[in-house]
Design a protein around this motif. Structure first.
Motif, short mmCIF file in Angstrom:
data_model
loop_
_atom_site.label_atom_id
_atom_site.label_comp_id
_atom_site.label_asym_id
_atom_site.label_seq_id
_atom_site.Cartn_x
_atom_site.Cartn_y
_atom_site.Cartn_z
N GLY A 52 0.79 -1.23 0.00
CA GLY A 52 0.00 0.00 0.00
C GLY A 52 0.82 1.28 0.00
O GLY A 52 0.27 2.37 0.07
N SER A 53 2.14 1.15 -0.08
CA SER A 53 2.97 2.35 -0.03
C SER A 53 3.28 2.94 -1.41
O SER A 53 3.92 4.00 -1.50
CB SER A 53 4.28 2.06 0.72
OG SER A 53 5.07 1.17 -0.05
N ALA A 54 2.83 2.29 -2.47
CA ALA A 54 3.17 2.76 -3.82
C ALA A 54 2.69 4.20 -4.04
O ALA A 54 3.39 5.00 -4.67
CB ALA A 54 2.57 1.83 -4.87
N ARG A 55 1.51 4.51 -3.50
CA ARG A 55 0.96 5.86 -3.73
C ARG A 55 1.91 6.95 -3.24
O ARG A 55 1.94 8.05 -3.79
CB ARG A 55 -0.41 5.99 -3.07
CG ARG A 55 -0.37 5.95 -1.54
CD ARG A 55 -1.76 5.81 -0.92
NE ARG A 55 -2.69 6.85 -1.34
CZ ARG A 55 -2.76 8.07 -0.80
NH1 ARG A 55 -1.94 8.42 0.18
NH2 ARG A 55 -3.66 8.94 -1.23
N ASP A 56 2.70 6.65 -2.21
CA ASP A 56 3.60 7.65 -1.65
C ASP A 56 4.71 8.04 -2.63
O ASP A 56 5.40 9.04 -2.41
CB ASP A 56 4.25 7.13 -0.36
CG ASP A 56 3.21 6.70 0.66
OD1 ASP A 56 2.05 7.14 0.53
OD2 ASP A 56 3.56 5.91 1.57
N GLU A 57 4.90 7.26 -3.66
CA GLU A 57 5.97 7.55 -4.63
C GLU A 57 5.55 8.58 -5.66
O GLU A 57 6.35 9.03 -6.47
CB GLU A 57 6.40 6.26 -5.35
CG GLU A 57 6.90 5.17 -4.41
CD GLU A 57 8.06 5.63 -3.54
OE1 GLU A 57 8.94 6.35 -4.05
OE2 GLU A 57 8.06 5.28 -2.33
N PHE A 58 4.27 8.93 -5.66
CA PHE A 58 3.73 9.82 -6.68
C PHE A 58 3.55 11.23 -6.14
O PHE A 58 2.99 11.42 -5.05
CB PHE A 58 2.39 9.29 -7.18
CG PHE A 58 2.53 8.04 -8.00
CD1 PHE A 58 2.46 8.08 -9.39
CD2 PHE A 58 2.77 6.82 -7.39
CE1 PHE A 58 2.61 6.94 -10.14
CE2 PHE A 58 2.94 5.66 -8.14
CZ PHE A 58 2.86 5.72 -9.52
N ALA A 59 4.00 12.22 -6.92
CA ALA A 59 3.81 13.61 -6.53
C ALA A 59 2.32 13.92 -6.40
O ALA A 59 1.94 14.79 -5.62
CB ALA A 59 4.47 14.54 -7.55
N GLU A 60 1.48 13.22 -7.18
CA GLU A 60 0.02 13.36 -7.02
C GLU A 60 -0.54 11.97 -6.73
O GLU A 60 -0.84 11.22 -7.66
CB GLU A 60 -0.62 13.89 -8.31
CG GLU A 60 -0.17 15.29 -8.70
CD GLU A 60 -0.53 15.60 -10.16
OE1 GLU A 60 -1.43 14.93 -10.73
OE2 GLU A 60 0.12 16.48 -10.73
N PRO A 61 -0.67 11.60 -5.45
CA PRO A 61 -1.16 10.26 -5.11
C PRO A 61 -2.50 9.93 -5.77
O PRO A 61 -2.77 8.75 -6.06
CB PRO A 61 -1.28 10.30 -3.58
CG PRO A 61 -0.31 11.36 -3.16
CD PRO A 61 -0.31 12.38 -4.25
N ALA A 62 -3.31 10.92 -6.02
CA ALA A 62 -4.61 10.66 -6.63
C ALA A 62 -4.46 10.04 -8.02
O ALA A 62 -5.29 9.22 -8.45
CB ALA A 62 -5.43 11.96 -6.72
N ALA A 63 -3.41 10.41 -8.72
CA ALA A 63 -3.17 9.85 -10.06
C ALA A 63 -2.90 8.36 -9.95
O ALA A 63 -3.33 7.56 -10.79
CB ALA A 63 -2.01 10.56 -10.74
N PHE A 64 -2.17 7.98 -8.91
CA PHE A 64 -1.94 6.56 -8.68
C PHE A 64 -3.23 5.87 -8.29
O PHE A 64 -3.56 4.79 -8.80
CB PHE A 64 -0.89 6.34 -7.59
CG PHE A 64 -0.79 4.90 -7.18
CD1 PHE A 64 -0.12 3.97 -7.98
CD2 PHE A 64 -1.41 4.45 -6.02
CE1 PHE A 64 -0.06 2.62 -7.62
CE2 PHE A 64 -1.36 3.10 -5.65
CZ PHE A 64 -0.69 2.19 -6.45
N GLU A 65 -3.99 6.49 -7.40
CA GLU A 65 -5.22 5.86 -6.91
C GLU A 65 -6.20 5.59 -8.06
O GLU A 65 -6.86 4.56 -8.09
CB GLU A 65 -5.88 6.74 -5.83
CG GLU A 65 -5.15 6.71 -4.49
CD GLU A 65 -5.01 5.30 -3.89
OE1 GLU A 65 -5.74 4.37 -4.32
OE2 GLU A 65 -4.15 5.12 -3.01
N ALA A 66 -6.26 6.51 -9.00
CA ALA A 66 -7.18 6.33 -10.14
C ALA A 66 -6.77 5.09 -10.93
O ALA A 66 -7.61 4.27 -11.34
CB ALA A 66 -7.15 7.57 -11.04
N TRP A 67 -5.46 4.94 -11.13
CA TRP A 67 -4.96 3.74 -11.83
C TRP A 67 -5.22 2.49 -10.99
O TRP A 67 -5.63 1.44 -11.50
CB TRP A 67 -3.47 3.88 -12.12
CG TRP A 67 -2.90 2.61 -12.69
CD1 TRP A 67 -2.89 2.23 -14.00
CD2 TRP A 67 -2.28 1.54 -11.95
NE1 TRP A 67 -2.32 0.99 -14.13
CE2 TRP A 67 -1.93 0.53 -12.88
CE3 TRP A 67 -2.00 1.33 -10.60
CZ2 TRP A 67 -1.31 -0.67 -12.50
CZ3 TRP A 67 -1.39 0.14 -10.22
CH2 TRP A 67 -1.05 -0.85 -11.17
N ALA A 68 -5.00 2.61 -9.69
CA ALA A 68 -5.09 1.45 -8.80
C ALA A 68 -6.51 0.88 -8.75
O ALA A 68 -6.69 -0.32 -8.51
CB ALA A 68 -4.61 1.82 -7.40
#
Ligand code: AMP
Ligand code: MG
Length: 479
Positions: A376-392
């Motif tokens: 669950g820590s992948a989102r922390d690698e993104f400057a915009e975590p929401a962009a990761f969440e949308a993909w996830a």
């Protein structure tokens, strides 16, 4: 304590024009920097005897062991696309081939062993930096399951090597399934030496592709091996840096670790080598470059592919075209595994690309993002975590269709995505410390890299990306 080297030197039985016979040039004061005891054992060599003064004398090139037939191999190659008809081992000497207890055959080569007839302007030596870099990175690749040459030992020579300034000299003992390159075939093709080409092809078939049957089968197998190799590089975020044809191993191993690097932040245009001004060997270019290299192999092998020439060209072209389907299948299989998927759906490639696109745009760390999918820590690698969440969301929906429970998926993700890679800044720090007389950071990193999928809390610093001031943008050939 004498080391028994179980040598049988098939390359030395090839005709004299394949190499120059000569012994390594002795060095002033050999001192063991590193010995790979596990690799020694796998080769059937006594590690304790290797670490004793007599063993170190061999690893330094001061003593030629019984049964060795030292030589420097001749080869040619395209460097950055430009043809160089004569290269060859300018600073490396093949001692011979060890036949391991499991029957496999490995070259034992000393890199940095002194001048040879192929040294041109070079001094035939290496300094401690590139020796440590190759030791760490090649062993990391092996632990990651990527086909590669290995590092058996690093020895400091007690001599000074001059580059930009005075540096400590060193010798690396490299272990390889062979050192035969695309450029080895090119060397004889350019000289229209058909007999040598034929002997070389037979040698490579016997050594690497016993099922190949003949030259065309060899070419097809070499292309497929190269395609699988480069797909594996892509899946660990590795940039080779100097994919010249003299650095393209015919058997499909990673060879010649010069300005290579693992990416921290993902970007397809990543290039680290100080001499790669136009990004010819950038991360995303590697598959295309490998195809180009295989086309050079095919061209060199044409005289072996029979008459009429048109038919030979057609067969060779088809063989080179065999790269793309193997690469694509292997790439997809690797990245599916990195997402925890075990089944195939048509949109999986697009799902991977969608993640990579976001990683590139938002500067996400390649290794940490994939490793972080499991906890669950992948989102922390993104400057915009929401962009990761949308993909996830799409990814989780895809995972749900696999029907596997969260624990099973987490286990798969951990097995497919390493926690520890040889990050540039850590390699540079290990080198700087070793040059200053402190081997501890190098030794600690080497131990950690041998278990890249472990989550040892004591190694959190090695899993972290570089701080702003630590980031390494340029790497050097180090010759
Ligand atoms: P590389 O860029 O490491 O693949 O090396 C290209 C060519 O330069 C090979 O033929 C090497 O043997 C040769 N070479 C690199 N460094 C040296 C050196 N210090 N002394 C002699 N030859 C070298
Ligand atoms: Mg090379």
């Amino acid at each position: 304590m004498t080391v028994h080297w179980p040598l049988d030197n098939s390359y030395a039985r090839l005709p004299a024009r394949f190499y120059a016979r000569l012994a390594p040039t002795p060095v002033a004061a050999p001192r063991l920097v590193a010995l790979n005891a596990r690799l020694a054992a796998a080769l059937g060599l006594d590690a304790a005897a290797l670490a004793a003064p007599e063993g170190v004398a061999v690893l330094a090139g001061n003593v030629v062991p019984e049964g060795a037939e030292p030589l420097a191999q001749a080869y040619a190659g395209h460097q950055f696309g430009g043809w160089v008809p004569q290269l060859g081992d300018g600073r490396a000497i093949l001692l011979g081939e060890v036949v391991a207890p499991d029957g496999r055959r490995f070259d034992i080569q000393l890199k940095g062993a002194g001048r040879t007839p192929y040294s041109r302007m070079g001094d035939g030596r290496a300094w401690l930096g590139p020796v440590i870099r190759e030791y760490l990175v090649s062993e990391a690749m092996a632990a990651l399951g990527v086909p590669t040459t290995r590092a058996l030992a690093a020895v400091a020579t007690g001599e000074t090597v001059w580059r930009e300034g005075p540096l400590p000299g060193a010798v690396l003992t490299r272990v390889a399934s062979s050192h035969i390159r695309v450029g080895t075939f090119q060397f004889f093709a350019a000289r229209r030496d058909l007999e040598a080409l034929d002997l070389l092809a037979r040698h490579v078939i016997a050594r690497h592709f016993p099922a190949a049957g003949g030259p065309l089968g060899l070419l097809e197998a070499a292309v497929a091996a190269q395609a699988r190799l480069v797909a594996q590089w892509m899946a660990v975020g590795f940039v080779h840096g100097v994919m010249n044809t003299d650095n393209a191993h015919v058997g499909g191993d990673t060879i010649d670790y010069g300005p290579c690097a693992f990416m921290d932040a993902y970007h397809p245009d990543s290039v680290f080598s100080s001499i790669d001004h136009h990004g010819r060997y950038a991360y995303a270019n590697q598959p295309q470059v490998a195809v180009w290299n295989m086309a050079q192999l095919a061209t060199a092998m044409l005289p072996l592919l029979g008459e009429p020439r048109e038919a030979a060209i057609e067969a060779a072209t088809a063989a080179v075209h065999g790269f793309a389907p193997v690469f694509e299948a292997e790439w997809l299989a690797r990245f599916r595994a990195k997402l925890g998927l075990t089944t195939a759906e048509a949109a999986d490639g697009a799902l991977v690309e969608a993640l990579l696109g976001r990683m590139a745009r938002l500067g996400a760390d390649f290794t940490r993002t994939f490793r972080g999918l499991g906890d669950g820590s992948a989102r922390d690698e993104f400057a915009e975590p929401a962009a990761f969440e949308a993909w996830a969301e799409d990814w989780r929906a895809r995972l749900a269709r696999e029907g596997a429970g969260p624990a099973a998926v987490a286990g798969r993700l951990k097995a497919a995505n390493p926690a520890i890679i040889p990050r540039n800044h850590r390699v540079e720090q290990a080198i700087a410390a070793a040059v200053a007389g402190d081997p501890a950071p190098f030794e600690r990193l080497a131990v950690a890299l041998a278990r890249p999928f472990d989550d040892d809390p004591a190694l959190a610093d090695l899993r972290a990306g570089p701080a702003e001031g630590e980031r390494v943008h340029r790497t050097f050939c180090g010759t």
